[in-house]
Motif scaffolding. Structure first.
Motif, short mmCIF file in Angstrom:
data_model
loop_
_atom_site.label_atom_id
_atom_site.label_comp_id
_atom_site.label_asym_id
_atom_site.label_seq_id
_atom_site.Cartn_x
_atom_site.Cartn_y
_atom_site.Cartn_z
N ARG A 31 -33.31 131.53 62.37
CA ARG A 31 -34.73 131.92 62.31
C ARG A 31 -34.89 133.23 61.55
N LEU A 32 -34.02 134.19 61.82
CA LEU A 32 -34.12 135.48 61.17
C LEU A 32 -33.90 135.35 59.67
N SER A 33 -32.93 134.55 59.26
CA SER A 33 -32.67 134.35 57.83
C SER A 33 -33.86 133.68 57.14
N ALA A 34 -34.41 132.64 57.78
CA ALA A 34 -35.55 131.94 57.19
C ALA A 34 -36.77 132.86 57.11
N LEU A 35 -36.97 133.66 58.14
CA LEU A 35 -38.11 134.58 58.15
C LEU A 35 -37.95 135.64 57.07
N TRP A 36 -36.74 136.15 56.89
CA TRP A 36 -36.52 137.13 55.83
C TRP A 36 -36.84 136.51 54.46
N GLN A 37 -36.35 135.32 54.21
CA GLN A 37 -36.59 134.68 52.92
C GLN A 37 -38.07 134.44 52.67
N HIS A 38 -38.82 134.18 53.75
CA HIS A 38 -40.26 133.96 53.62
C HIS A 38 -40.99 135.28 53.35
N GLN A 39 -40.65 136.32 54.09
CA GLN A 39 -41.38 137.58 53.99
C GLN A 39 -40.93 138.44 52.81
N TYR A 40 -39.66 138.33 52.44
CA TYR A 40 -39.10 139.19 51.39
C TYR A 40 -38.31 138.33 50.40
N PRO A 41 -39.01 137.50 49.64
CA PRO A 41 -38.33 136.53 48.77
C PRO A 41 -37.66 137.15 47.55
N LYS A 42 -37.88 138.42 47.29
CA LYS A 42 -37.32 139.02 46.07
C LYS A 42 -35.86 139.41 46.19
N GLY A 43 -35.31 139.33 47.40
CA GLY A 43 -33.91 139.69 47.51
C GLY A 43 -33.43 139.74 48.94
N PRO A 44 -32.12 139.98 49.13
CA PRO A 44 -31.52 140.01 50.46
C PRO A 44 -31.86 141.30 51.19
N PRO A 45 -31.50 141.41 52.46
CA PRO A 45 -31.82 142.61 53.24
C PRO A 45 -30.91 143.79 52.93
N ILE A 46 -30.99 144.24 51.69
CA ILE A 46 -30.28 145.44 51.25
C ILE A 46 -31.30 146.56 51.22
N ALA A 47 -31.20 147.48 52.17
CA ALA A 47 -32.29 148.42 52.46
C ALA A 47 -32.72 149.24 51.25
N HIS A 48 -31.76 149.77 50.49
CA HIS A 48 -32.13 150.68 49.41
C HIS A 48 -32.80 149.98 48.24
N GLU A 49 -32.74 148.64 48.20
CA GLU A 49 -33.38 147.90 47.11
C GLU A 49 -34.85 147.57 47.39
N LEU A 50 -35.28 147.74 48.62
CA LEU A 50 -36.61 147.27 49.01
C LEU A 50 -37.72 148.10 48.36
N ARG A 51 -37.50 149.39 48.18
CA ARG A 51 -38.57 150.23 47.65
C ARG A 51 -38.91 149.85 46.21
N THR A 52 -37.95 149.35 45.47
CA THR A 52 -38.22 148.89 44.10
C THR A 52 -38.87 147.53 44.11
N ALA A 53 -38.37 146.63 44.93
CA ALA A 53 -38.90 145.26 44.97
C ALA A 53 -40.33 145.21 45.50
N TYR A 54 -40.66 146.12 46.43
CA TYR A 54 -41.99 146.10 47.06
C TYR A 54 -42.66 147.46 46.91
N SER A 55 -42.63 147.97 45.69
CA SER A 55 -43.13 149.31 45.41
C SER A 55 -44.62 149.46 45.68
N ASP A 56 -45.37 148.37 45.65
CA ASP A 56 -46.82 148.45 45.89
C ASP A 56 -47.13 148.71 47.36
N ARG A 57 -46.14 148.56 48.24
CA ARG A 57 -46.35 148.79 49.68
C ARG A 57 -45.42 149.86 50.24
N TRP A 58 -44.71 150.55 49.36
CA TRP A 58 -43.65 151.47 49.76
C TRP A 58 -44.14 152.90 49.85
#
Length: 207
Positions: A19-46
């Motif tokens: 469930r957690l893997s499927a939910l991550w892929q749905h909510q954050y489809p731009k990449g895996p749960p690598i924390a330091h990459e999220l600010r670039t992938a979702y910069s409009d909400r960061w």
């Protein structure tokens, strides 16, 4: 782009890994749960908040540790009050089931169940292959519930930590020096920014 394929692991405890893997892929489809990459992938909400006055990086006294934990918990409470959260910690190894680093990850997050492993196997040199292991547990949010982990992060003993609600709608990534937040929208991010002006980075990039 590194090859980061999910490597299977057993489910244990109460963690619904699939469930957690499927939910991550749905909510954050731009990449895996690598924390330091999220600010670039979702910069409009960061947005980033610093942990100490003057953007000081590391706490040196108990009073400074108290300030760091206060800032972490204030933002976390705004994000997750009244909800369950996932606390996700990270370890690394050179073999899929080899010795993991840092060893303190298990000491400060014994509740964590292996969620998934990301394999970096694209390099032709086998000695450079590595594996990133993510451990998670679900718990009710309350201020202080993650202080042991947050203190390790502040002291640069742990990295890659993610705290998120049970629906993965918001992300809090504490690091040594501050925290990155991925809000639900740019409007929510802006409200948080306006509430904590004194905690914001002073450089134009917001770092």
């Amino acid at each position: 782009m590194p090859d980061r394929r999910g490597v299977g692991s057993r489910m244990s405890g109460d963690l619904d890994r699939d469930r957690l893997s499927a939910l991550w892929q749905h909510q954050y489809p731009k990449g895996p749960p690598i924390a330091h990459e999220l600010r670039t992938a979702y910069s409009d909400r960061w947005i980033r908040f610093h942990s100490l006055p003057g953007s000081k990086r590391y706490p040196e006294t108990e009073d400074e540790h108290a300030v760091v934990l206060h800032r972490y918990n204030t933002v976390l409470d705004e994000l997750f009050a009244g909800t369950d959260i996932y606390v996700i910690t990270v370890a690394w190894s050179w073999e899929p089931d080899g010795p993991e680093r840092p060893p303190r990850r298990h000491e400060v997050h014994p509740e964590g169940t292996r969620w998934t492993t990301l394999a970096y196997e694209d390099d032709p040199d086998l000695e450079l292959h590595s594996y990133t292991h993510l451990y998670a547990d679900r718990r009710p949010w309350r201020p202080g519930t993650a202080d042991g982990i947050l203190r390790e992060v502040a002291d640069d003993a742990l990295s890659g930590v993610i705290i998120t609600d049970s629906g993965l709608t918001r992300i809090h990534h504490p690091y040594d020096g501050g925290a990155d937040v991925i809000a639900t929208s740019s409007a929510e991010r802006d409200r948080m920014r306006d509430s904590h002006q004194d905690w914001l980075p002073r450089n134009p990039a917001g770092l």
